[in-house]
Design a protein around this motif. Sequence first.
Motif, PDB file in Angstrom:
ATOM      1  N   LEU A  56       0.775  -1.252  -0.040  1.00  0.00           N
ATOM      2  CA  LEU A  56       0.224  -0.013  -0.013  1.00  0.00           C
ATOM      3  C   LEU A  56       0.703   1.397   0.054  1.00  0.00           C
ATOM      4  O   LEU A  56       0.495   2.208  -0.787  1.00  0.00           O
ATOM      5  CB  LEU A  56      -1.039   0.131   1.264  1.00  0.00           C
ATOM      6  CG  LEU A  56      -2.021  -1.088   0.985  1.00  0.00           C
ATOM      7  CD1 LEU A  56      -2.630  -1.211   2.592  1.00  0.00           C
ATOM      8  CD2 LEU A  56      -2.938  -0.840  -0.166  1.00  0.00           C
ATOM      9  N   ILE A  57       1.985   1.147   0.654  1.00  0.00           N
ATOM     10  CA  ILE A  57       2.874   2.467   0.771  1.00  0.00           C
ATOM     11  C   ILE A  57       3.402   2.559  -0.429  1.00  0.00           C
ATOM     12  O   ILE A  57       3.582   3.766  -1.152  1.00  0.00           O
ATOM     13  CB  ILE A  57       3.940   2.223   2.067  1.00  0.00           C
ATOM     14  CG1 ILE A  57       3.136   2.223   3.174  1.00  0.00           C
ATOM     15  CG2 ILE A  57       4.999   3.377   1.820  1.00  0.00           C
ATOM     16  CD1 ILE A  57       4.214   2.036   4.535  1.00  0.00           C
ATOM     17  N   TRP A  58       4.031   1.568  -1.070  1.00  0.00           N
ATOM     18  CA  TRP A  58       4.620   1.639  -2.393  1.00  0.00           C
ATOM     19  C   TRP A  58       3.921   2.332  -3.438  1.00  0.00           C
ATOM     20  O   TRP A  58       4.137   3.055  -4.222  1.00  0.00           O
ATOM     21  CB  TRP A  58       5.205   0.382  -2.732  1.00  0.00           C
ATOM     22  CG  TRP A  58       5.908   0.551  -4.295  1.00  0.00           C
ATOM     23  CD1 TRP A  58       5.463   0.155  -5.290  1.00  0.00           C
ATOM     24  CD2 TRP A  58       7.223   0.940  -4.378  1.00  0.00           C
ATOM     25  NE1 TRP A  58       6.513   0.536  -6.446  1.00  0.00           N
ATOM     26  CE2 TRP A  58       7.560   1.023  -5.675  1.00  0.00           C
ATOM     27  CE3 TRP A  58       8.147   1.634  -3.525  1.00  0.00           C
ATOM     28  CZ2 TRP A  58       8.849   1.365  -6.218  1.00  0.00           C
ATOM     29  CZ3 TRP A  58       9.537   1.834  -4.001  1.00  0.00           C
ATOM     30  CH2 TRP A  58       9.673   1.939  -5.598  1.00  0.00           C
ATOM     31  N   ASN A  59       2.463   1.705  -3.376  1.00  0.00           N
ATOM     32  CA  ASN A  59       1.854   2.184  -4.509  1.00  0.00           C
ATOM     33  C   ASN A  59       0.748   3.252  -4.036  1.00  0.00           C
ATOM     34  O   ASN A  59       0.019   3.732  -5.267  1.00  0.00           O
ATOM     35  CB  ASN A  59       0.522   0.993  -4.934  1.00  0.00           C
ATOM     36  CG  ASN A  59       1.507  -0.290  -5.564  1.00  0.00           C
ATOM     37  OD1 ASN A  59       2.001   0.068  -6.745  1.00  0.00           O
ATOM     38  ND2 ASN A  59       1.365  -1.477  -5.066  1.00  0.00           N
ATOM     39  N   SER A  60       1.019   3.852  -3.150  1.00  0.00           N
ATOM     40  CA  SER A  60       0.549   4.986  -2.787  1.00  0.00           C
ATOM     41  C   SER A  60       1.142   6.105  -2.876  1.00  0.00           C
ATOM     42  O   SER A  60       0.990   7.343  -3.459  1.00  0.00           O
ATOM     43  CB  SER A  60      -0.346   5.048  -1.419  1.00  0.00           C
ATOM     44  OG  SER A  60      -1.344   4.121  -1.463  1.00  0.00           O
ATOM     45  N   TRP A  61       2.484   6.306  -2.461  1.00  0.00           N
ATOM     46  CA  TRP A  61       3.504   7.344  -2.298  1.00  0.00           C
ATOM     47  C   TRP A  61       4.692   7.005  -2.843  1.00  0.00           C
ATOM     48  O   TRP A  61       5.691   7.949  -2.767  1.00  0.00           O
ATOM     49  CB  TRP A  61       3.516   7.432  -0.914  1.00  0.00           C
ATOM     50  CG  TRP A  61       2.588   7.931   0.088  1.00  0.00           C
ATOM     51  CD1 TRP A  61       1.858   9.037  -0.299  1.00  0.00           C
ATOM     52  CD2 TRP A  61       1.718   7.331   1.121  1.00  0.00           C
ATOM     53  NE1 TRP A  61       0.751   9.120   0.696  1.00  0.00           N
ATOM     54  CE2 TRP A  61       0.781   8.136   1.398  1.00  0.00           C
ATOM     55  CE3 TRP A  61       2.145   6.258   1.843  1.00  0.00           C
ATOM     56  CZ2 TRP A  61       0.044   7.636   2.421  1.00  0.00           C
ATOM     57  CZ3 TRP A  61       1.309   5.946   2.703  1.00  0.00           C
ATOM     58  CH2 TRP A  61       0.224   6.774   3.148  1.00  0.00           C
ATOM     59  N   GLY A  62       4.813   6.016  -3.808  1.00  0.00           N
ATOM     60  CA  GLY A  62       6.244   5.662  -4.290  1.00  0.00           C
ATOM     61  C   GLY A  62       6.271   6.450  -5.787  1.00  0.00           C
ATOM     62  O   GLY A  62       4.926   7.200  -5.905  1.00  0.00           O
ATOM     63  N   PRO A  63       7.379   6.288  -6.396  1.00  0.00           N
ATOM     64  CA  PRO A  63       7.358   6.942  -7.637  1.00  0.00           C
ATOM     65  C   PRO A  63       6.166   6.557  -8.564  1.00  0.00           C
ATOM     66  O   PRO A  63       5.951   5.590  -8.840  1.00  0.00           O
ATOM     67  CB  PRO A  63       8.740   6.736  -8.179  1.00  0.00           C
ATOM     68  CG  PRO A  63       9.517   6.047  -7.021  1.00  0.00           C
ATOM     69  CD  PRO A  63       8.526   5.760  -6.033  1.00  0.00           C
ATOM     70  N   ILE A  64       5.771   7.430  -9.301  1.00  0.00           N
ATOM     71  CA  ILE A  64       4.241   7.329 -10.014  1.00  0.00           C
ATOM     72  C   ILE A  64       4.609   6.249 -11.185  1.00  0.00           C
ATOM     73  O   ILE A  64       3.944   5.421 -11.433  1.00  0.00           O
ATOM     74  CB  ILE A  64       3.794   8.371 -10.692  1.00  0.00           C
ATOM     75  CG1 ILE A  64       3.467   9.415  -9.474  1.00  0.00           C
ATOM     76  CG2 ILE A  64       2.844   8.073 -11.773  1.00  0.00           C
ATOM     77  CD1 ILE A  64       2.791  10.754  -9.740  1.00  0.00           C
ATOM     78  N   ASP A  65       5.875   6.561 -11.648  1.00  0.00           N
ATOM     79  CA  ASP A  65       6.271   5.480 -12.950  1.00  0.00           C
ATOM     80  C   ASP A  65       6.552   4.151 -12.379  1.00  0.00           C
ATOM     81  O   ASP A  65       6.170   3.131 -13.220  1.00  0.00           O
ATOM     82  CB  ASP A  65       7.684   6.045 -13.613  1.00  0.00           C
ATOM     83  CG  ASP A  65       7.271   7.282 -14.333  1.00  0.00           C
ATOM     84  OD1 ASP A  65       6.070   7.631 -14.462  1.00  0.00           O
ATOM     85  OD2 ASP A  65       8.451   7.987 -14.300  1.00  0.00           O
ATOM     86  N   PHE A  66       6.631   3.787 -11.053  1.00  0.00           N
ATOM     87  CA  PHE A  66       7.154   2.431 -10.801  1.00  0.00           C
ATOM     88  C   PHE A  66       6.018   1.920 -10.022  1.00  0.00           C
ATOM     89  O   PHE A  66       5.988   0.814  -9.431  1.00  0.00           O
ATOM     90  CB  PHE A  66       8.369   2.483  -9.963  1.00  0.00           C
ATOM     91  CG  PHE A  66       9.736   2.797 -10.540  1.00  0.00           C
ATOM     92  CD1 PHE A  66      10.249   1.948 -11.511  1.00  0.00           C
ATOM     93  CD2 PHE A  66      10.228   4.117 -10.378  1.00  0.00           C
ATOM     94  CE1 PHE A  66      11.378   2.403 -12.294  1.00  0.00           C
ATOM     95  CE2 PHE A  66      11.226   4.611 -10.971  1.00  0.00           C
ATOM     96  CZ  PHE A  66      11.763   3.725 -12.042  1.00  0.00           C
ATOM     97  N   ARG A  67       4.826   2.679  -9.870  1.00  0.00           N
ATOM     98  CA  ARG A  67       3.555   1.889  -9.177  1.00  0.00           C
ATOM     99  C   ARG A  67       3.271   0.907 -10.005  1.00  0.00           C
ATOM    100  O   ARG A  67       2.791   1.075 -11.302  1.00  0.00           O
ATOM    101  CB  ARG A  67       2.557   3.179  -8.790  1.00  0.00           C
ATOM    102  CG  ARG A  67       3.084   4.171  -7.634  1.00  0.00           C
ATOM    103  CD  ARG A  67       2.058   4.990  -7.421  1.00  0.00           C
ATOM    104  NE  ARG A  67       2.568   6.239  -6.703  1.00  0.00           N
ATOM    105  CZ  ARG A  67       1.684   7.038  -6.573  1.00  0.00           C
ATOM    106  NH1 ARG A  67       0.671   7.379  -6.773  1.00  0.00           N
ATOM    107  NH2 ARG A  67       2.317   8.281  -5.726  1.00  0.00           N
ATOM    108  N   PHE A  68       2.692  -0.296  -9.539  1.00  0.00           N
ATOM    109  CA  PHE A  68       2.110  -1.195 -10.336  1.00  0.00           C
ATOM    110  C   PHE A  68       0.732  -1.567 -10.078  1.00  0.00           C
ATOM    111  O   PHE A  68       0.090  -2.324 -10.928  1.00  0.00           O
ATOM    112  CB  PHE A  68       2.880  -2.562 -10.282  1.00  0.00           C
ATOM    113  CG  PHE A  68       3.267  -3.060  -8.856  1.00  0.00           C
ATOM    114  CD1 PHE A  68       2.485  -3.745  -8.373  1.00  0.00           C
ATOM    115  CD2 PHE A  68       4.571  -2.485  -8.499  1.00  0.00           C
ATOM    116  CE1 PHE A  68       2.894  -4.292  -7.127  1.00  0.00           C
ATOM    117  CE2 PHE A  68       4.841  -3.038  -7.094  1.00  0.00           C
ATOM    118  CZ  PHE A  68       4.121  -3.750  -6.122  1.00  0.00           C
ATOM    119  N   ASP A  69       0.453  -0.989  -9.006  1.00  0.00           N
ATOM    120  CA  ASP A  69      -1.198  -1.316  -8.647  1.00  0.00           C
ATOM    121  C   ASP A  69      -1.823   0.031  -8.033  1.00  0.00           C
ATOM    122  O   ASP A  69      -1.351   0.725  -7.093  1.00  0.00           O
ATOM    123  CB  ASP A  69      -1.305  -1.987  -7.389  1.00  0.00           C
ATOM    124  CG  ASP A  69      -2.670  -2.748  -7.065  1.00  0.00           C
ATOM    125  OD1 ASP A  69      -3.553  -2.500  -7.911  1.00  0.00           O
ATOM    126  OD2 ASP A  69      -2.910  -3.310  -5.927  1.00  0.00           O
TER     127      ASP A  69
END
Length: 181
Positions: A56-69
Amino acid sequence: MAERLDTPREARRPWWTRPKTRGNEDSFGHIAEAIARFMGTPKFLFYMTVFCAAWLIWNSWGPIDFRFDKAANGFTALTLMLSIQASYSAPLILLAQNRQADRDRVAAEQDRQRAERNLSDTEYLAREMASLRIAMGEVATRDFVRSELRVIVEELQRSAHDAVADRDDEQPEDDTPTDSV
């Protein structure tokens, strides 16, 4: 080649028609039990919580280009992964419960057989003890033997006393003194 020429060779069946071996089912059962046992631990809950939080953290606040969900889609991939995990874990848990129920049933049957053997052994020993008590009732006890010996001793003393009295009665009384020189 056959060891003897007069003995025909055994016909070999194709691998797809051979009976399944018990070992494969048993090894799968062991694996299923290990997974089900692990899924019931606090360690699994902790790992699952860390995994979901990281997702959830990665796909909410991670780099937009690397979000996969995408959060806008409601984390569809995470939902699908958790659904797959749940759909596999339920049958694994049921399989582990069935295997445990089978083990419990076998253990209960063995306990029942052991209890039956113990009961029959106890009944046998009780019958033996009863027969020994009956046999001991016919055996002379120490007190009985002592009382019988007392009676015999008294009879012997009485008969000895009577014998002495009879002997004294048989001897004539002589008034002549006997001089011993």
